[in-house]
Design a protein around this motif. Structure first.
Motif, PDB file in Angstrom:
ATOM      1  N   THR A 251       4.088  -3.130  15.929  1.00  0.00           N
ATOM      2  CA  THR A 251       2.945  -2.214  15.884  1.00  0.00           C
ATOM      3  C   THR A 251       3.198  -0.962  15.053  1.00  0.00           C
ATOM      4  O   THR A 251       2.334  -0.085  15.008  1.00  0.00           O
ATOM      5  CB  THR A 251       2.580  -1.765  17.309  1.00  0.00           C
ATOM      6  OG1 THR A 251       3.695  -1.054  17.872  1.00  0.00           O
ATOM      7  CG2 THR A 251       2.236  -2.943  18.185  1.00  0.00           C
TER       8      THR A 251
ATOM      9  N   ALA B 288       4.496   6.110   5.332  1.00  0.00           N
ATOM     10  CA  ALA B 288       4.015   6.923   6.449  1.00  0.00           C
ATOM     11  C   ALA B 288       4.506   8.356   6.320  1.00  0.00           C
ATOM     12  O   ALA B 288       3.753   9.314   6.558  1.00  0.00           O
ATOM     13  CB  ALA B 288       4.466   6.312   7.774  1.00  0.00           C
TER      14      ALA B 288
ATOM     15  N   MET C  99      -1.845  -3.923  13.819  1.00  0.00           N
ATOM     16  CA  MET C  99      -2.128  -2.493  13.842  1.00  0.00           C
ATOM     17  C   MET C  99      -3.056  -2.215  15.014  1.00  0.00           C
ATOM     18  O   MET C  99      -4.202  -2.668  15.039  1.00  0.00           O
ATOM     19  CB  MET C  99      -2.770  -2.065  12.526  1.00  0.00           C
ATOM     20  CG  MET C  99      -3.052  -0.580  12.450  1.00  0.00           C
ATOM     21  SD  MET C  99      -3.769  -0.124  10.856  1.00  0.00           S
ATOM     22  CE  MET C  99      -4.298   1.550  11.226  1.00  0.00           C
TER      23      MET C  99
ATOM     24  N   ALA D 231       4.874   1.202  11.447  1.00  0.00           N
ATOM     25  CA  ALA D 231       4.395   1.459  10.088  1.00  0.00           C
ATOM     26  C   ALA D 231       4.199   0.179   9.290  1.00  0.00           C
ATOM     27  O   ALA D 231       3.283   0.092   8.461  1.00  0.00           O
ATOM     28  CB  ALA D 231       5.380   2.383   9.368  1.00  0.00           C
TER      29      ALA D 231
ATOM     30  N   GLY E 272       5.628   4.401  15.646  1.00  0.00           N
ATOM     31  CA  GLY E 272       4.405   3.665  15.892  1.00  0.00           C
ATOM     32  C   GLY E 272       3.594   4.304  17.003  1.00  0.00           C
ATOM     33  O   GLY E 272       3.906   5.403  17.482  1.00  0.00           O
ATOM     34  N   PRO E 273       2.549   3.625  17.473  1.00  0.00           N
ATOM     35  CA  PRO E 273       1.669   4.206  18.491  1.00  0.00           C
ATOM     36  C   PRO E 273       2.349   4.294  19.857  1.00  0.00           C
ATOM     37  O   PRO E 273       2.943   3.331  20.339  1.00  0.00           O
ATOM     38  CB  PRO E 273       0.495   3.221  18.539  1.00  0.00           C
ATOM     39  CG  PRO E 273       0.608   2.387  17.310  1.00  0.00           C
ATOM     40  CD  PRO E 273       2.059   2.333  16.985  1.00  0.00           C
TER      41      PRO E 273
ATOM     42  N   ASP F 297       0.110   8.809  17.612  1.00  0.00           N
ATOM     43  CA  ASP F 297       0.991   8.263  16.582  1.00  0.00           C
ATOM     44  C   ASP F 297       2.326   8.988  16.578  1.00  0.00           C
ATOM     45  O   ASP F 297       2.381  10.219  16.682  1.00  0.00           O
ATOM     46  CB  ASP F 297       0.354   8.400  15.194  1.00  0.00           C
ATOM     47  CG  ASP F 297      -0.735   7.382  14.953  1.00  0.00           C
ATOM     48  OD1 ASP F 297      -0.690   6.308  15.587  1.00  0.00           O
ATOM     49  OD2 ASP F 297      -1.633   7.658  14.145  1.00  0.00           O
TER      50      ASP F 297
ATOM     51  N   ARG G 289       0.835  -1.101   9.905  1.00  0.00           N
ATOM     52  CA  ARG G 289      -0.183  -0.252   9.271  1.00  0.00           C
ATOM     53  C   ARG G 289      -0.317  -0.549   7.779  1.00  0.00           C
ATOM     54  O   ARG G 289      -1.425  -0.592   7.234  1.00  0.00           O
ATOM     55  CB  ARG G 289       0.173   1.226   9.479  1.00  0.00           C
ATOM     56  CG  ARG G 289      -0.795   2.205   8.815  1.00  0.00           C
ATOM     57  CD  ARG G 289      -0.401   3.642   9.121  1.00  0.00           C
ATOM     58  NE  ARG G 289      -0.521   3.928  10.531  1.00  0.00           N
ATOM     59  CZ  ARG G 289      -1.638   4.305  11.139  1.00  0.00           C
ATOM     60  NH1 ARG G 289      -2.760   4.411  10.443  1.00  0.00           N
ATOM     61  NH2 ARG G 289      -1.661   4.560  12.420  1.00  0.00           N
ATOM     62  N   TYR G 290       0.810  -0.762   7.108  1.00  0.00           N
ATOM     63  CA  TYR G 290       0.798  -0.924   5.652  1.00  0.00           C
ATOM     64  C   TYR G 290       0.931  -2.391   5.226  1.00  0.00           C
ATOM     65  O   TYR G 290       1.201  -2.669   4.066  1.00  0.00           O
ATOM     66  CB  TYR G 290       1.904  -0.083   5.017  1.00  0.00           C
ATOM     67  CG  TYR G 290       1.633   1.404   5.138  1.00  0.00           C
ATOM     68  CD1 TYR G 290       0.721   2.029   4.303  1.00  0.00           C
ATOM     69  CD2 TYR G 290       2.283   2.167   6.112  1.00  0.00           C
ATOM     70  CE1 TYR G 290       0.455   3.384   4.418  1.00  0.00           C
ATOM     71  CE2 TYR G 290       2.017   3.528   6.234  1.00  0.00           C
ATOM     72  CZ  TYR G 290       1.100   4.130   5.393  1.00  0.00           C
ATOM     73  OH  TYR G 290       0.825   5.474   5.513  1.00  0.00           O
ATOM     74  N   GLN G 291       0.710  -3.306   6.150  1.00  0.00           N
ATOM     75  CA  GLN G 291       0.845  -4.726   5.829  1.00  0.00           C
ATOM     76  C   GLN G 291       0.033  -5.151   4.605  1.00  0.00           C
ATOM     77  O   GLN G 291       0.564  -5.852   3.729  1.00  0.00           O
ATOM     78  CB  GLN G 291       0.454  -5.582   7.035  1.00  0.00           C
ATOM     79  CG  GLN G 291       0.508  -7.078   6.750  1.00  0.00           C
ATOM     80  CD  GLN G 291       0.029  -7.915   7.934  1.00  0.00           C
ATOM     81  OE1 GLN G 291      -0.414  -7.373   8.944  1.00  0.00           O
ATOM     82  NE2 GLN G 291       0.124  -9.220   7.816  1.00  0.00           N
TER      83      GLN G 291
END
Length: 330
Positions: A199, A229, A171, A201, A259-260, A255, A204-206
């Motif tokens: 990189t 997300a 992330m 979702a 992803g970013p 965002d 982010r939610y790993q």
């Protein structure tokens, strides 16, 4: 942008993306000209691209860089719409569910946050997104097993699919954290500490989805992460954005659904753009040893097609040499 070709020979996967760096059209222009041009060059996620350009160029010129509420709201709706579009047109069919023509028609007419909330409740969650988010991992697994709607059945099919090796996930932090370790910029394909990473979702939610990753339910976790997300954007979450200076250049992060998105801009002494680089999420994911290559390392063409659709590159992709390849022997 040109599409990505993945080829597998004797178990080895090559990834080829002859990306046309459209942002090079910014070089020599003024910041105002580039900001106006950004959504025309990048029709996908155009609002996010324009905001990232605005923030990067402001940081490059030493001006205060902060996203206004209207720009953030537009990026948020853009991410919501893109996620719903991908579910209805690509992910649902790839997971054995029929296209829902009525939902697609509703999406074409939707324009407000409430429109999208109602569509998502009908086509994915089966209830209010905020209520669905409270199920937790065990609850989502029970929801999938019950199979009360197409989204639940799609998730259940992914939970029953062949195991996949979990990808390396990272992330991305804010731009200050990225500027502190700029090694990720060194090559054509960005990487984190010399390692290709995913990189979006799923990264982010790993922590929430780690149990499924540990049991190699990677595609199921990836789809669930995108829905988490989506639910966040449909709730109170705003699209994130950030900027800073990096070795005299302006670095911005916005965002998006995938992803970013990163923009890096440098201005010359005349105030015109002398260097510009756009790093979409797909550039991380299409690394020669990245998650797209890993997804194509084994399995049938149909399995790989579904895995890649769920990774969701921002350009088309083609599989070469996979249908005719002899499966590996034990």
């Amino acid at each position: 942008m040109n599409g990505i070709t993945l080829q597998r020979r004797h178990g080895q996967v090559s990834v080829h993306w002859p990306r046309l760096a459209a942002e090079q059209l910014f070089v020599g222009r003024t910041p105002a000209e580039a900001i106006a041009l950004a959504p025309q060059l990048f029709s996908l996620c155009g609002h996010a691209q324009q905001l990232a350009a605005t923030l990067a160029l402001a940081a490059a010129s030493g001006q205060p860089a902060a996203a206004n509420p209207q720009a953030l709201a537009a990026v948020r709706l853009e991410a919501i719409r893109e996620t719903l579009r991908r579910w209805l047109l690509d992910w649902a069919p790839a997971c054995g569910q029929p296209c829902d023509a009525s939902a697609i028609a509703v999406l074409a007419r939707a324009s407000t946050l409430q429109d999208y909330r109602q569509l998502a409740a009908y086509s994915i969650f089966g209830t209010e997104p905020a209520i669905w988010c409270q199920y937790g991992l065990a609850g989502w697994q029970q929801w999938a097993a019950a199979g009360d709607n197409a989204a639940a059945r799609a998730l259940q099919q992914l939970l029953a699919a062949a195991p996949e090796a979990p990808p390396a996930l990272h992330m991305l932090g804010n731009t200050a954290a990225l500027a502190a370790e700029p090694h990720w910029l060194a090559g054509h394909y960005p990487s984190w500490r010399s390692q290709p990473v995913e990189t979006g979702a799923l990264a982010r939610y790993q922590p929430l989805l780690q149990a499924w990753l540990d049991t190699c339910h990677v595609s199921a976790a990836r789809l669930l992460a995108r829905w988490l997300a989506l639910a966040a954007w449909l709730g109170e979450a705003e699209a994130g954005s950030d900027s800073c200076t990096l070795a005299g250049s302006g670095l911005a992060l916005v965002d998006t659904a995938r992803g970013p998105l990163l923009h890096l801009a440098t201005l010359g002494s005349d105030g015109h753009i002398s260097h510009y680089r756009v790093l979409p999420p797909t550039l991380w994911h299409s690394h020669p040893q990245g998650c797209m290559a890993q997804a194509a390392a084994n399995g049938t063409a149909a399995q790989i097609q579904r895995r890649l659709l769920l990774i969701d590159p921002c350009v088309s992709f083609t599989l070469a040499g996979i249908d005719n390849e002899e499966p590996p022997h034990a």
